[in-house]
Design a protein around this motif. Structure first.
Motif, PDB file in Angstrom:
ATOM      1  N   ALA A  52      76.186  67.880 101.144  1.00 59.60           N
ATOM      2  CA  ALA A  52      77.516  68.432 100.901  1.00 59.60           C
ATOM      3  C   ALA A  52      77.510  69.484  99.812  1.00 59.60           C
ATOM      4  CB  ALA A  52      78.485  67.303 100.533  1.00 59.60           C
ATOM      5  N   SER A  53      76.601  69.353  98.839  1.00 65.90           N
ATOM      6  CA  SER A  53      76.582  70.260  97.698  1.00 65.90           C
ATOM      7  C   SER A  53      75.141  70.559  97.300  1.00 65.90           C
ATOM      8  CB  SER A  53      77.329  69.636  96.518  1.00 65.90           C
ATOM      9  OG  SER A  53      77.047  70.322  95.323  1.00 65.90           O
ATOM     10  N   GLY A  54      74.803  71.838  97.255  1.00 71.10           N
ATOM     11  CA  GLY A  54      73.482  72.214  96.774  1.00 71.10           C
ATOM     12  C   GLY A  54      73.276  71.825  95.330  1.00 71.10           C
ATOM     13  N   ASP A  55      74.359  71.776  94.558  1.00 72.86           N
ATOM     14  CA  ASP A  55      74.254  71.428  93.141  1.00 72.86           C
ATOM     15  C   ASP A  55      74.025  69.936  92.959  1.00 72.86           C
ATOM     16  OD1 ASP A  55      74.389  71.644  90.316  1.00 72.86           O
ATOM     17  OD2 ASP A  55      76.502  71.074  90.376  1.00 72.86           O
ATOM     18  N   THR A  56      74.979  69.116  93.408  1.00 69.41           N
ATOM     19  CA  THR A  56      74.892  67.689  93.094  1.00 69.41           C
ATOM     20  C   THR A  56      73.918  66.935  93.984  1.00 69.41           C
ATOM     21  OG1 THR A  56      76.853  67.292  94.458  1.00 69.41           O
ATOM     22  CG2 THR A  56      77.196  67.582  92.101  1.00 69.41           C
ATOM     23  N   ASP A  57      73.637  67.434  95.191  1.00 70.02           N
ATOM     24  CA  ASP A  57      72.674  66.749  96.049  1.00 70.02           C
ATOM     25  C   ASP A  57      71.238  67.205  95.793  1.00 70.02           C
ATOM     26  OD1 ASP A  57      74.392  65.038  97.430  1.00 70.02           O
ATOM     27  OD2 ASP A  57      74.899  66.548  98.929  1.00 70.02           O
ATOM     28  N   PHE A  58      71.062  68.405  95.181  1.00 68.30           N
ATOM     29  CA  PHE A  58      69.712  68.946  95.047  1.00 68.30           C
ATOM     30  C   PHE A  58      69.410  69.465  93.644  1.00 68.30           C
ATOM     31  CE2 PHE A  58      70.573  68.809  99.524  1.00 68.30           C
ATOM     32  CZ  PHE A  58      69.374  68.353 100.039  1.00 68.30           C
ATOM     33  N   ALA A  59      70.116  70.469  93.173  1.00 66.06           N
ATOM     34  CA  ALA A  59      69.785  71.084  91.890  1.00 66.06           C
ATOM     35  C   ALA A  59      69.844  70.091  90.743  1.00 66.06           C
ATOM     36  CB  ALA A  59      70.721  72.260  91.622  1.00 66.06           C
ATOM     37  N   ALA A  60      70.765  69.135  90.794  1.00 60.69           N
ATOM     38  CA  ALA A  60      70.892  68.143  89.720  1.00 60.69           C
ATOM     39  C   ALA A  60      69.629  67.307  89.571  1.00 60.69           C
ATOM     40  CB  ALA A  60      72.094  67.233  89.989  1.00 60.69           C
ATOM     41  N   PHE A  61      68.807  67.251  90.621  1.00 63.54           N
ATOM     42  CA  PHE A  61      67.596  66.439  90.593  1.00 63.54           C
ATOM     43  C   PHE A  61      66.330  67.296  90.659  1.00 63.54           C
ATOM     44  CE2 PHE A  61      71.032  64.002  92.592  1.00 63.54           C
ATOM     45  CZ  PHE A  61      71.137  62.972  91.674  1.00 63.54           C
ATOM     46  N   GLY A  62      66.483  68.598  90.377  1.00 65.25           N
ATOM     47  CA  GLY A  62      65.330  69.483  90.355  1.00 65.25           C
ATOM     48  C   GLY A  62      64.815  69.861  91.724  1.00 65.25           C
ATOM     49  N   LEU A  63      65.649  69.709  92.769  1.00 65.15           N
ATOM     50  CA  LEU A  63      65.251  70.048  94.127  1.00 65.15           C
ATOM     51  C   LEU A  63      65.831  71.410  94.515  1.00 65.15           C
ATOM     52  CD1 LEU A  63      65.912  66.557  95.765  1.00 65.15           C
ATOM     53  CD2 LEU A  63      63.726  67.479  94.958  1.00 65.15           C
ATOM     54  N   ASP A  64      65.207  72.048  95.477  1.00 63.40           N
ATOM     55  CA  ASP A  64      65.614  73.388  95.897  1.00 63.40           C
ATOM     56  C   ASP A  64      66.973  73.319  96.599  1.00 63.40           C
ATOM     57  OD1 ASP A  64      65.865  75.961  96.801  1.00 63.40           O
ATOM     58  OD2 ASP A  64      63.938  76.012  97.859  1.00 63.40           O
ATOM     59  N   PRO A  65      68.003  73.993  96.064  1.00 65.57           N
ATOM     60  CA  PRO A  65      69.321  73.940  96.691  1.00 65.57           C
ATOM     61  C   PRO A  65      69.529  74.960  97.798  1.00 65.57           C
ATOM     62  CG  PRO A  65      69.476  75.164  94.646  1.00 65.57           C
ATOM     63  CD  PRO A  65      68.034  74.722  94.780  1.00 65.57           C
ATOM     64  N   ASP A  66      68.559  75.821  98.056  1.00 66.77           N
ATOM     65  CA  ASP A  66      68.729  76.887  99.042  1.00 66.77           C
ATOM     66  C   ASP A  66      68.991  76.301 100.427  1.00 66.77           C
ATOM     67  OD1 ASP A  66      68.331  79.805  99.885  1.00 66.77           O
ATOM     68  OD2 ASP A  66      66.890  78.717 101.158  1.00 66.77           O
ATOM     69  N   VAL A  67      70.058  76.771 101.085  1.00 66.42           N
ATOM     70  CA  VAL A  67      70.471  76.205 102.369  1.00 66.42           C
ATOM     71  C   VAL A  67      69.399  76.400 103.436  1.00 66.42           C
ATOM     72  CG1 VAL A  67      72.161  76.377 104.234  1.00 66.42           C
ATOM     73  CG2 VAL A  67      72.935  76.419 101.864  1.00 66.42           C
ATOM     74  N   ALA A  68      68.803  77.596 103.509  1.00 62.38           N
ATOM     75  CA  ALA A  68      67.783  77.850 104.518  1.00 62.38           C
ATOM     76  C   ALA A  68      66.572  76.947 104.313  1.00 62.38           C
ATOM     77  CB  ALA A  68      67.369  79.313 104.487  1.00 62.38           C
ATOM     78  N   ALA A  69      66.183  76.739 103.056  1.00 66.06           N
ATOM     79  CA  ALA A  69      65.054  75.856 102.770  1.00 66.06           C
ATOM     80  C   ALA A  69      65.376  74.420 103.162  1.00 66.06           C
ATOM     81  CB  ALA A  69      64.691  75.936 101.290  1.00 66.06           C
TER      82      ALA A  69
END
Length: 299
Positions: free
Chosen positions: A123-140
């Protein structure tokens, strides 16, 4: 193995419209014992499924409690006998597919073949990914999801798997036992509308079903109305017979005739599941208990 042919247990067209509750794993609903009580009440009154959001974090500012969705889903499936359940939806790019393969196969055995696996980009590149050091880029994320799904499908087969992809590598891995459901655990893919990219709808068409969501002007998501559902399905590539269309939304709790009319419209538009949906912010939890106790608005 290519992703064709949905599970015969997926709750598909031809079986009649089915009804589920879609509950958050946050706020009032962060208590696993409470979620199990709701699921048992829903099973007793005729609902066909109880599904949970899958979030580790809702946002960085709100201090709501959250439950681990997979632990709660395990409790629900182990504590009921008939209803289907599962995460709706898991941000699969956040996880290792071999771990998901082992967890889902075990859960399918725990439930006797009642697990549904909901998948999305997050749902969110920030809270689902960037907050845990994961790549938030949608294509990736999309590339990771597609490769992970292909690997999951092969691991569920029970045959030896070797895979050297851009995102995932396996060397002569065999996972036994395979899931109860054949040819696989049903995979329902979340897709948003209006579609800025054809990927999510094309992904859903390759698997066992879609969970359609509509993107609101201010960035939120909601379930489609009947006209939007018709448009979504018209834009979806050809898919296998028995494909699931699981529509989240909210029915008027105090107007049963109106609720039944709305359900008839969704069925005519192509829905195969109705998911009565709740959130941890706006909707009174007493409505969840009321719906769980009274049963779905069947015609």
């Amino acid at each position: 193995m290519s992703p064709v042919g949905p599970s015969t247990a997926a709750g598909a067209t031809g079986d009649g419209l089915r009804f589920g509750l879609l509950l958050p794993n946050a706020g009032y609903y962060a208590d696993p014992a409470r979620l199990l009580q709701l699921a048992r009440a829903a099973e007793g009154s005729g609902w066909d499924g109880v599904f949970l959001w899958d979030h580790l974090l809702l946002d960085r500012a709100t201090r709501l409690p959250l439950a681990d969705s997979w632990t709660a889903v395990t409790a629900i499936l182990a504590g009921t006998r008939r209803i289907r359940g599962g995460p709706l939806v898991t941000p699969l790019a956040q996880r290792q597919p071999w771990k998901v393969a082992r967890e889902t196969a075990t859960l399918d055995h725990v439930s006797g073949g009642r697990l549904v696996f909901g998948v999305g980009l997050g749902a969110s590149g920030d809270t689902d990914f960037a907050a845990f050091g994961l790549d938030p880029d949608v294509a990736a994320r999309a590339r990771r999801v597609d490769e992970s799904l292909a690997v999951l499908d092969r691991l569920w087969s029970g045959r030896e798997v070797s895979h050297r992809g851009d995102q995932v590598r396996l060397d002569r891995v065999t996972f036994l036992p395979p899931p109860v459901q054949r040819p696989r655990i049903p995979v329902w893919v979340a897709a948003t509308w209006p579609a800025s990219h054809p990927g999510p709808l094309a992904r859903a068409a390759r698997w066992d079903g879609v969970v359609p969501m509509v993107r609101e002007p201010r960035g939120g998501l909601r379930g489609p109305d009947q006209a939007e559902l018709v448009a979504i399905l018209a834009a979806t590539p050809p898919r296998a017979t028995g494909w699931t269309v699981a529509v989240p939304g909210r029915l008027p709790p105090d107007d049963p005739p109106r609720a039944r009319d709305l359900i008839a419209g969704y069925r005519a538009a192509g829905a195969t599941w109705w998911l009565e949906s709740f959130d941890p912010w706006r909707r009174d939890p007493r409505q969840a208990w009321s719906w769980a106790a009274q049963g779905p608005p069947r015609p």
